[in-house]
Scaffold this active site. Structure first.
Site, mmCIF file in Angstrom:
data_model
loop_
_atom_site.group_PDB
_atom_site.id
_atom_site.type_symbol
_atom_site.label_atom_id
_atom_site.label_comp_id
_atom_site.label_asym_id
_atom_site.label_seq_id
_atom_site.Cartn_x
_atom_site.Cartn_y
_atom_site.Cartn_z
ATOM 1 C CB SER A 128 44.357 37.365 34.564
ATOM 2 O OG SER A 128 43.687 36.627 33.569
ATOM 3 C CE LYS A 165 42.244 33.013 37.620
ATOM 4 N NZ LYS A 165 42.061 34.275 36.892
#
Lengths: 207, 207
Positions: A128, A165
DNA sequence: GGAGATACTGTTCATTTAGACAGTATGCCA
DNA sequence: TGGCATACTGTCTAAATGAACAGTATCTCC
């Protein structure tokens, strides 16, 4: 710095090996034993010459206290020990050391930061954050309990699992963004728990 | 494992600090001095209890030989010391340790390989390997003197400077490829010196 | 061949050190 | 209140150890 003779180097190597393996400096008797010397003074004489050449520091009178000064040692810095967690449970602050799955030992100069009790490491799962060049299998070092700046990479607890993130402030509002087009773009970070801020990364070659 | 009392933990911490800072285990007299005990036996008693609780290993009779067993220590592995070179001169194999610009200390478990005398580190300059997620400023750990497989990342000496490239075999012929569209694609690796094969990477957070 | 360095054997001595014994004070728990 | 563990002071002893002295063999370099 003058060079050591073969024998002297062997003795330095042995001392270093023992210190690394046992964490304890060998006594002169133990060095003599290892090399098969019948006299401890053989060791004594060698140590005197090695010290004279500057490869051993002064530790007069102290026992098992030989301080090696190798060329690399001069550059060597303090090594930090950082616990690796598989995934960070919610009740994180309380019981940390017990649940560590492993330990990263790395010098603080290379690490770039001085670790605190809130420093920990995670193994990255998934891609990610590939846009920030963080790959699956990388080990990331994070700092817990600091406020992230916009653009910094953070570990957040989403669906009871730690995920990396990018932390962003958009008109004062915090958001999280995955750095991979495959993942949804912006997640409001209102009620999310920021577990740590990215500080360093370690990657092993595949295979 | 039963918990240590506050005092016992302080003593364990002090021993660990001294071992890390000085490389030498403190004697009972030194521990007593540090805590202001007028009797060395106070230390003795504490050490006995700490040992009984399993936080110190058995080292009977040996001096300055306290073996700490902390929770992290149980995971701890041997730490390797790898020299950092700014750029690798041609006469590499001969004089290595002398020219080291720094030293990376990292445990071999995290590193993923057992270092040899041919293991060294370089700081990455430029973004020629961005396609393999190796960034400017990263520290790469390389292994010298091994034959690269096709697809592995290598450090090659080009124009008297070390550059990272992907090593490829194309119909038996070795080529080097930069992992960035900005750079020329394939370079014949016939006469190039392969200085090392990529093994690991360490990155610090920017800022 | 001789001087000087390295590489030992063998011995002695003072110091450092760990470990054990005896005893006191303090806090906690039943 | 008594028992028990922790947290010390104070002293002693034997073993571990570093350091020093005397002496031998080998090698290299001049």
């Amino acid at each position: 710095m003058p060079d050591l003779t073969v024998r002297q180097q062997q003795i330095v190597d042995f001392i270093q090996l023992r210190q690394e393996q046992e964490g304890i400096c060998p006594s002169r008797a133990e060095i003599a034993d290892h090399f098969g010397f019948r006299s401890r003074n053989a060791v004594n004489e060698h140590l005197r010459l090695i010290r004279q050449k500057g490869f051993i520091g002064e530790t007069e009178g102290k026992m098992r206290a030989l301080k090696l000064i190798t060329p690399l040692q001069r550059h060597r810095q303090k090594v930090a020990n950082i616990p690796i967690f598989g995934s960070i449970p919610a009740g994180f602050a309380q019981a940390k050391v017990q649940e560590a799955k492993g330990c990263v030992s790395i010098d603080i100069g290379t690490l770039g930061i001085t670790p605190t009790p809130g420093t920990f490491a995670l193994e990255v799962r998934g891609d990610s954050m590939i846009g920030k060049h963080i790959m699956d299998g990388d080990i990331v070092v994070l700092e817990q309990g600091v406020n992230p700046k916009s653009g910094e990479v953070v570990a957040a607890l989403i669906d009871n699992e730690s995920t990396l993130k990018t932390f962003l402030l958009n008109r004062g509002k915090p958001f999280l963004r995955a750095e991979n087009p495959k993942y949804p773009d912006l997640i409001p970070a209102q009620e999310l728990v920021i577990q740590g801020v990215f500080r360093a990364l370690i990657r092993r070659a595949a295979g």
